[in-house]
Structure formats: C-alpha cells, structure tokens
Design a protein around this motif. Structure first.
Motif, mmCIF file in Angstrom:
data_model
loop_
_atom_site.group_PDB
_atom_site.id
_atom_site.type_symbol
_atom_site.label_atom_id
_atom_site.label_comp_id
_atom_site.label_asym_id
_atom_site.label_seq_id
_atom_site.Cartn_x
_atom_site.Cartn_y
_atom_site.Cartn_z
ATOM 1 N N ASN A 47 41.456 -21.860 0.257
ATOM 2 C CA ASN A 47 42.084 -20.801 1.362
ATOM 3 C C ASN A 47 42.755 -21.670 2.149
ATOM 4 O O ASN A 47 43.922 -21.052 2.443
ATOM 5 C CB ASN A 47 41.043 -19.857 1.602
ATOM 6 N N SER A 68 37.295 -23.252 -11.895
ATOM 7 C CA SER A 68 36.217 -23.382 -11.182
ATOM 8 C C SER A 68 36.282 -24.721 -10.351
ATOM 9 O O SER A 68 36.940 -25.543 -10.791
ATOM 10 C CB SER A 68 34.898 -23.082 -12.085
ATOM 11 N N TYR A 85 32.024 -28.320 3.592
ATOM 12 C CA TYR A 85 31.545 -27.076 3.053
ATOM 13 C C TYR A 85 30.900 -27.349 1.898
ATOM 14 O O TYR A 85 30.138 -26.467 1.171
ATOM 15 C CB TYR A 85 32.807 -26.173 2.717
ATOM 16 N N ASP A 95 27.932 -17.799 1.709
ATOM 17 C CA ASP A 95 28.091 -18.294 0.405
ATOM 18 C C ASP A 95 27.836 -17.499 -0.832
ATOM 19 O O ASP A 95 27.195 -16.319 -0.581
ATOM 20 C CB ASP A 95 27.662 -19.799 0.188
ATOM 21 N N ASP A 96 27.841 -17.866 -2.116
ATOM 22 C CA ASP A 96 27.628 -16.975 -3.357
ATOM 23 C C ASP A 96 25.971 -16.578 -3.130
ATOM 24 O O ASP A 96 25.973 -15.325 -3.670
ATOM 25 C CB ASP A 96 27.927 -17.551 -4.355
ATOM 26 N N GLY A 112 30.851 -23.253 -5.823
ATOM 27 C CA GLY A 112 31.494 -21.622 -5.726
ATOM 28 C C GLY A 112 32.281 -21.443 -4.610
ATOM 29 O O GLY A 112 33.372 -21.868 -4.487
ATOM 30 N N LYS A 113 31.837 -20.452 -3.808
ATOM 31 C CA LYS A 113 32.663 -19.956 -2.606
ATOM 32 C C LYS A 113 33.006 -21.003 -1.594
ATOM 33 O O LYS A 113 34.017 -20.888 -0.812
ATOM 34 C CB LYS A 113 32.004 -18.987 -2.002
ATOM 35 N N ARG A 114 32.227 -22.169 -1.771
ATOM 36 C CA ARG A 114 32.286 -23.346 -0.530
ATOM 37 C C ARG A 114 33.676 -23.946 -1.165
ATOM 38 O O ARG A 114 34.156 -24.602 -0.222
ATOM 39 C CB ARG A 114 31.094 -24.123 -0.804
ATOM 40 N N ASP A 158 36.212 -22.556 -2.411
ATOM 41 C CA ASP A 158 37.179 -21.745 -2.035
ATOM 42 C C ASP A 158 37.550 -21.892 -0.570
ATOM 43 O O ASP A 158 38.705 -21.379 -0.312
ATOM 44 C CB ASP A 158 36.871 -20.243 -2.349
ATOM 45 N N VAL A 159 36.807 -22.466 0.207
ATOM 46 C CA VAL A 159 37.247 -22.479 1.514
ATOM 47 C C VAL A 159 38.391 -23.547 1.667
ATOM 48 O O VAL A 159 39.340 -23.193 2.319
ATOM 49 C CB VAL A 159 36.121 -23.070 2.481
ATOM 50 N N ASP A 213 30.680 -16.934 7.600
ATOM 51 C CA ASP A 213 30.703 -16.238 6.585
ATOM 52 C C ASP A 213 29.488 -16.564 5.718
ATOM 53 O O ASP A 213 28.533 -17.182 6.145
ATOM 54 C CB ASP A 213 32.008 -16.897 5.561
#
Lengths: 252, 287
Positions: free
Chosen positions: A39, A17, B152, B220-221, A31-33, A35-36, B218
């Motif tokens: 990626n 994480s 981000y 986010d979570d 989190g997903k931020r 992942d940017v 996009d």
C-alpha cells in the motif's frame, strides 16, 4: 533467502502472496503485514501523480485517476528518488491508454502540467533591465538574440489547451473555445504562470527557445501569420520576466 | 573508514521540526522552542524557485538537518551514483549540521519505489550496508547518522538482532545513529517484543538525533495490533514515555517532531515541540 527482486515483484502484484521467508510474529505468514509495504508504494506514488497532475485528475475523476495511476506506476516507476520529476512518461502513456481515448486532449493537459512543475523548480532567472531591449535601435533589435529564463516553455496543442486548463483551475474562467492553442509557461516570481498564445506567437517563442535570433524568429512567425504582433509578444515576455539577456549579434 | 572518535552533533540540543513550506511564516515569526529544522533531501534537488529560496532563508536562522529518504542504503545493488552526486551538491552548498538516512532500501534495477523497504539482518546484509555507508561518508566527506526502521514483518533468514546490527554498523563505519522512538514503539508492537529492552540495548553513545512522530493503528489477519508509521498524527503517550526513558538513560539529544501527512497548522505542531522541550528540560536559547 528472499531476494529484493522477488520481494519487489510480489509487492507490485496484488494477486501475489508475500514471498516465502517473510514472516509475521511467531513465524506466521506475513499476510496483511506485507500489504503495508504494498500500500505504501502504490499510495505514495499515486499521491505524487495526484500532486503533479491535478487538472488531469479533475478531468477524469478520482476513481479513474487512481486506477490509471496504478497501471502507470507499475509500467513506469520513478527512475530517481527526486519525485518532483516523476510523471514525464505520463503524456506518452495517456496517448496509448485505451480507457482515456475519449479525452484526446488529456496528454497535452499532462504536458502543460509537467511544464508548470518544471517551471516551479527551474533555476532562478538572472536579473534583466528591460531598457537593454527598449534602447536598441530597430535594425540592431532584429539582429539581436534573446536569452530566455530557464522556466520558459511553450506547450502547443491541436486542442484549446490553455482554455481547458484554465476552466479547470479558475472557477470564473470562461468555457474553453475550439481549435488549436498554445500555452506560454513562465515564472515571474515563485509561482508559475500559464498564458494563452496565438499560434504565430507560439512559433516565435519556440524559435527563440531553439536559439534563433530575434529577426529570424519574427520572420518565421510572420510566415505563420502575417498579422503576428512582435511588440505585443515582447511586452508579454518582459512582463513575465521571461527575458534574461539580449545579445546584439546572433551567436554563430 | 572515517575517524570514529565520538563527536558532538552540530544540531542544537533542543526540539526541531520536519519543515513543511506552509509553516515558513510561523517558524520565522513564532518558532517557540524550535532551534532547528529537518528537510527531506529529495525535495531540495531542483535548480531554483521557492523551495531553495525558503531553505536559504531558514538556514540563516536555524540549524538544518538533511534527511535523505531515497538513497537506498540497504539495496542489493550499488548506490545510484547520480543520486549520490545530487546529495553531494546539496550538502556541499548548504553545509547542514547533520545528514541522516535510513536502514532500508527503495531502489532496484527497475526503478525507485518510494517506501522504506525492510531487509533481513545477516552477516551478508551487514557487510553490504557498511560498504554503502563507507561510500556515502567518503563521497560526502562527513559522518552520517543511520535511522532504525519501522518494521511490519520479519525475515526467516535473519540471524542478528536489529540493535546488534545497528551497533555493528556504527562500530565498523564510524557513522552515528538516529534513534526514532516512534519506530521503536511501532516495530516492537508489530514484532511483539519489548520496546524498553530494545532501548536498554541500544548504543545511545552513537546517537546524534532522536525522532518522534505519530502512527496509525490497524490489526493484522490474526487480529493482533499492527501499527503503521504514518507521521500523520500527534505523538502518542506511550511514545512520550519511551522518549522520557531514553532521555533519562542517555541525556538530552536533538529531537525532531515529524508530521508529514495531514499536516496541522503551525501552533499545533509547535505544541508538540513545546512538549519535547519540557522533556529535554531546557528551552531553546533566547536571542
């Protein structure tokens, strides 16, 4: 404090994480931020490999190539920001990558694609007048040394390397034959060219690249195959603008 | 530290485009309002061949901006001396109108990771970035521009606002700034802050170049908007609005259209430059 080593190791490990201290808005976990960035690194380096090794990719398929690239880029990230040089470790990596074991010629295809890319970026050759070669009397020719253009390389393989490469880049190409083959890489203009070489011609060009005089290189090629045709390979090198200078005496 | 007296950028005050080799013929025959090009430094560090031949031909006709993407100015470690030497060589023979780089890092002991990674804004990172910029400017013998990033996420340890961080860098090192308006929109959306306040606080007096580009959308979570700086699409209307705000507040500046992925044909890219030209209020000089 989030150090860059910690940031990077989390970035390269998809199971990991985001590091503590890296946040989204309102202090939520990233989190997903995170992942940017993850990626961006994986996708951009995979794309650099796809650009550099289109035939390897075609031979193994997109899904295999993507998975292979993910393993490779973590083991061998670029050593410099000049991505046109990225992938020099790929042939060696493929040799010991068990999932690719059923395609034993794959490392040599990668070597050929590296050579083509090197040729694309190689220094421009000095202009050369072919008459400087054709005007030499035969005895002086055999004691001369040839300088080759910076793009010129030979990729020799126990596999029909040029045939495999051509069958995957030219829709009209015949299926590859069997047996050992070498490819001569040149750049007569701005686009690199790969030409099939028989083994003796490959020995000859490799000797020239190693600095041998023309006579010594021809002798070595004759030993490899008595049917070696010197004028044919010299004609090919001239046509491919591969010769940049002829010196009449070997440099000591 | 270099001379800090404000200097005009040598880039013309008109639209430029990020150069892609497939646009070579279009640029040479129908440049429209485009008066300059920007290249990524790392793509022109080979020894010869088509890239350098195209660049030499373009440089005879257009002003050139060299934009580095790999110097890793925000890295904890020292700058890569080999890469700095390559940059010095390129800038030396090309003598571009401008050199710029990013407020980001991409290199660590283990290699180069080809992304513009973020850094926290603290007194310690400020001192480090300034030392690296001093080294770049001393090595290249010229003033550089530093670009604001798309971000981000944020760092808990950050103590300085990004705008203050950039202003302080410009004041301490004498470097100029490159204001990427799309990055402002992307970061403000992602950080849930106000882009107009950011622009109003931005030290426009240090800005030598503007960037415009496209982004992807996009979530986010938590379902909040997450914009990704992709340079793969046209500039969106809210970014044009912010651009207009910048021009109104600070005057016309050399403005680059960046389109690096899913690159369109030349007429579509030139149409973006045409649109920038209308905001700049001036067409490129006709020869």
């Amino acid at each position: 404090m989030t150090g860059q080593a910690e940031f990077l190791s989390a970035l390269l490990d998809a199971e990991c994480s985001a590091p503590d201290g890296v946040l989204g808005p309102s202090g939520r976990p990233a989190g997903k931020r995170f992942d940017v960035y993850r990626n961006n690194v994986v996708i951009s380096l995979t794309e650099a490999l796809e650009t550099g090794f289109p035939v390897v990719r075609k031979l193994v398929g997109d899904a295999f190539f993507g998975a292979m690239a993910g393993v490779f880029l973590r083991a061998h990230p670029p050593s410099s920001p000049v991505l046109s040089r990225y992938g020099e470790a790929l042939p060696g990596f493929l040799k010991s990558f068990p999932p690719a074991a059923s395609l034993p010629y794959l490392p040599d295809v990668a070597r050929l694609e590296l050579a083509l890319r090197h040729a694309y970026h190689a220094a421009d050759p000095a202009p050369f007048d072919a008459e400087a070669l054709s005007n030499l009397p035969p005895d002086e020719l055999m004691s001369a040394t040839l300088s080759l253009a910076p793009a010129v390389q030979v990729v020799a393989s126990p596999w029909p390397i040029h045939g495999i490469w051509r069958a995957n880049t030219d829709a009209d190409a015949p299926p590859p034959g069997a047996g050992a083959q070498a490819a001569l890489v040149t750049r007569p203009g701005f686009d690199p060219v790969a030409t099939a070489l028989d083994p003796a011609a490959a020995v000859f060009v490799e000797a020239l690249l190693a600095g041998s005089g023309l006579g010594v290189a021809a002798e070595t090629a004759n030993e490899a195959d008595p049917a070696f045709d010197l004028s044919q390979i010299l004609g090919l090198l001239l046509a491919q603008r591969a010769i940049t200078a002829v010196k009449e005496r070997p440099t000591l | 530290m270099l001379d800090t007296t404000p200097r005009e950028s040598r880039l013309p005050n008109c639209p430029g485009v990020g150069f892609k080799s497939q646009h070579f013929d279009g640029l040479m025959t129908e440049p429209g309002p485009v008066g300059w090009i920007e290249i990524h430094a790392e793509n022109y560090m080979g020894a010869g061949g088509r890239p350098l031949a195209q660049l030499r031909a373009l440089a005879e006709r257009f002003a050139v901006s060299v934009h580095g993407v790999g110097l890793s100015i925000g890295a904890e470690g020292r700058l890569d001396p080999d890469h700095l030497a390559r940059l010095k060589h390129l800038v030396g023979w090309l003598d571009p109108a401008s050199f710029s780089e990013h407020l980001a890092w991409s290199t660590h002991d283990t290699g180069y990771f080809n992304d513009l990674l973020p850094l926290p804004y603290t007194e310690a990172t400020l001192a480090r970035v300034c030392a690296h910029i001093d080294e770049v400017q001393d090595t290249l013998g010229r003033r550089m521009l530093l670009e604001n990033p798309s971000t981000y996420l944020a760092f808990a340890e950050t103590t300085l606002a990004e705008v203050d961080f950039l202003r302080e860098i410009a004041q301490r090192t004498g470097c100029g700034l490159l204001l990427d308006v799309n990055n402002v929109f992307v970061s403000a959306t992602n950080q849930q802050t106000d882009p107009i306040s950011y622009l109003d606080a931005f030290p426009l007096e240090h800005v030598g170049e503007l960037h415009l580009g496209g982004h992807d959308e996009d979530r986010d979570d938590a379902g909040a908007p997450l914009l990704i700086d992709s340079h793969a699409a046209p500039v969106v209307d809210p970014v044009w609005t912010l651009y207009s705000h910048v021009i109104a507040r600070g005057g016309a500046r050399p403005t680059l259209i960046e389109w690096d992925t899913d690159v369109p044909d030349w007429p579509e890219l030139r149409a973006e430059a045409d649109r920038a030209a209308t905001y700049l209020g001036a067409r490129a000089p006709v020869e």
